[in-house]
Write a protein that holds these residues in place. Sequence first.
Motif, PDB file in Angstrom:
ATOM      1  N   ASN A  72      -7.634   3.724  -0.051  1.00  0.00           N
ATOM      2  CA  ASN A  72      -6.980   2.891  -1.064  1.00  0.00           C
ATOM      3  C   ASN A  72      -6.750   1.482  -0.538  1.00  0.00           C
ATOM      4  O   ASN A  72      -7.163   1.141   0.569  1.00  0.00           O
ATOM      5  CB  ASN A  72      -5.660   3.547  -1.490  1.00  0.00           C
ATOM      6  CG  ASN A  72      -4.808   3.937  -0.293  1.00  0.00           C
ATOM      7  OD1 ASN A  72      -4.348   3.085   0.459  1.00  0.00           O
ATOM      8  ND2 ASN A  72      -4.627   5.248  -0.092  1.00  0.00           N
ATOM      9  N   TRP A  73      -6.085   0.695  -1.368  1.00  0.00           N
ATOM     10  CA  TRP A  73      -5.884  -0.717  -1.042  1.00  0.00           C
ATOM     11  C   TRP A  73      -4.994  -0.927   0.181  1.00  0.00           C
ATOM     12  O   TRP A  73      -4.992  -2.001   0.774  1.00  0.00           O
ATOM     13  CB  TRP A  73      -5.288  -1.448  -2.239  1.00  0.00           C
ATOM     14  CG  TRP A  73      -6.249  -1.592  -3.373  1.00  0.00           C
ATOM     15  CD1 TRP A  73      -6.252  -0.898  -4.555  1.00  0.00           C
ATOM     16  CD2 TRP A  73      -7.363  -2.485  -3.436  1.00  0.00           C
ATOM     17  NE1 TRP A  73      -7.301  -1.292  -5.346  1.00  0.00           N
ATOM     18  CE2 TRP A  73      -8.005  -2.274  -4.688  1.00  0.00           C
ATOM     19  CE3 TRP A  73      -7.893  -3.436  -2.561  1.00  0.00           C
ATOM     20  CZ2 TRP A  73      -9.128  -2.977  -5.067  1.00  0.00           C
ATOM     21  CZ3 TRP A  73      -9.021  -4.138  -2.943  1.00  0.00           C
ATOM     22  CH2 TRP A  73      -9.623  -3.907  -4.184  1.00  0.00           C
ATOM     23  N   TYR A  74      -4.231   0.091   0.563  1.00  0.00           N
ATOM     24  CA  TYR A  74      -3.376  -0.059   1.733  1.00  0.00           C
ATOM     25  C   TYR A  74      -4.190  -0.177   3.022  1.00  0.00           C
ATOM     26  O   TYR A  74      -3.640  -0.558   4.058  1.00  0.00           O
ATOM     27  CB  TYR A  74      -2.408   1.121   1.824  1.00  0.00           C
ATOM     28  CG  TYR A  74      -1.363   1.109   0.734  1.00  0.00           C
ATOM     29  CD1 TYR A  74      -0.266   0.253   0.804  1.00  0.00           C
ATOM     30  CD2 TYR A  74      -1.481   1.938  -0.375  1.00  0.00           C
ATOM     31  CE1 TYR A  74       0.688   0.228  -0.201  1.00  0.00           C
ATOM     32  CE2 TYR A  74      -0.536   1.922  -1.386  1.00  0.00           C
ATOM     33  CZ  TYR A  74       0.547   1.070  -1.293  1.00  0.00           C
ATOM     34  OH  TYR A  74       1.485   1.039  -2.304  1.00  0.00           O
ATOM     35  N   ALA A  75      -5.477   0.142   2.943  1.00  0.00           N
ATOM     36  CA  ALA A  75      -6.349  -0.049   4.104  1.00  0.00           C
ATOM     37  C   ALA A  75      -6.470  -1.530   4.458  1.00  0.00           C
ATOM     38  O   ALA A  75      -6.821  -1.878   5.594  1.00  0.00           O
ATOM     39  CB  ALA A  75      -7.730   0.540   3.830  1.00  0.00           C
ATOM     40  N   LEU A  76      -6.171  -2.405   3.490  1.00  0.00           N
ATOM     41  CA  LEU A  76      -6.220  -3.842   3.760  1.00  0.00           C
ATOM     42  C   LEU A  76      -5.114  -4.295   4.702  1.00  0.00           C
ATOM     43  O   LEU A  76      -5.138  -5.424   5.204  1.00  0.00           O
ATOM     44  CB  LEU A  76      -6.127  -4.621   2.441  1.00  0.00           C
ATOM     45  CG  LEU A  76      -7.287  -4.419   1.453  1.00  0.00           C
ATOM     46  CD1 LEU A  76      -7.025  -5.192   0.166  1.00  0.00           C
ATOM     47  CD2 LEU A  76      -8.611  -4.859   2.084  1.00  0.00           C
TER      48      LEU A  76
END
Length: 291
Positions: free
Chosen positions: A166-170
Amino acid sequence: MDTTSTRIPDELWDLEIKPSNSLFQLHLKDVWAYRDLLLMLVRRDFVSFYKQTILGPLWFFIQPIFTTLIYTFVFGNLANISTDGVKGPLFYLAGITAWNYFADCLNKTSTVFKDNANIFGKVYFPRLIMPLSIVASNLIRFGVQMLLFIGMVAYYGFAGIYFGMNWYALLFPVLVLLMGLLGLGFGLIITAMTTKYRDLAFLVTFGVQLLMYATTVIYPLSTAIAKYPKYAWIIKYNPMTPIIETFRYGFLGRGSFSWGSLGYCAGVTIFVTLLGIIIFNKVEKKFVDTV
């Protein structure tokens, strides 16, 4: 006859000797001025460490692969510890990859004064350059192990196993920065203390190994809270726990994440890093007399 002396412009001086400064003056400007030395030390650490090895940089892969296999067999198969629904090798490799970078920064930084006493006693340069070069050179190893982790994610992905990336990988660059600074801060505090208390040097490696078991490297935070609620707070407030949990949550879609936990980790990291730099700068002025 005019005896008035001519003042030499400040920009012509290479080094200006001043009285002792404030305890909270970090001298980061001096570190930036010696950035070329920092890059040279990073290259030296990488080349010298693997120059006389047969497999060379392949050790970057071998160590996490064998550790992952052992953890999968012992903790996953024999102990049957939950991995939050993630395949065992992926779960353990994620924790190992993050933990190894922090542990390497801490272990190697904690012996900076002892390992470089001869250099520090003969040549001037901002002493903070040396521990910073360790943190930077460890990024190479961490980057290679991240490629191994991404490769394993791709392998399971092609095998038809779904991952909730998900975007939390950013947040990955933030996590790397927190791991590096946390290892740097604790390492600076320990290396400053070992100039007077030599016994600490023997306890560091053992202590870091014990600390790993108080972090969510081999088990998820949810399991620790469910099975050992009385002691789970030790794991929860370990500053490395939010980093590893966020790392897994972003790349694997499993684990626990909260902005509060990550903010707590960031606060502890900033405090420990600043405290470490202050103590390091204070001790480095007179450490040659005690090392």
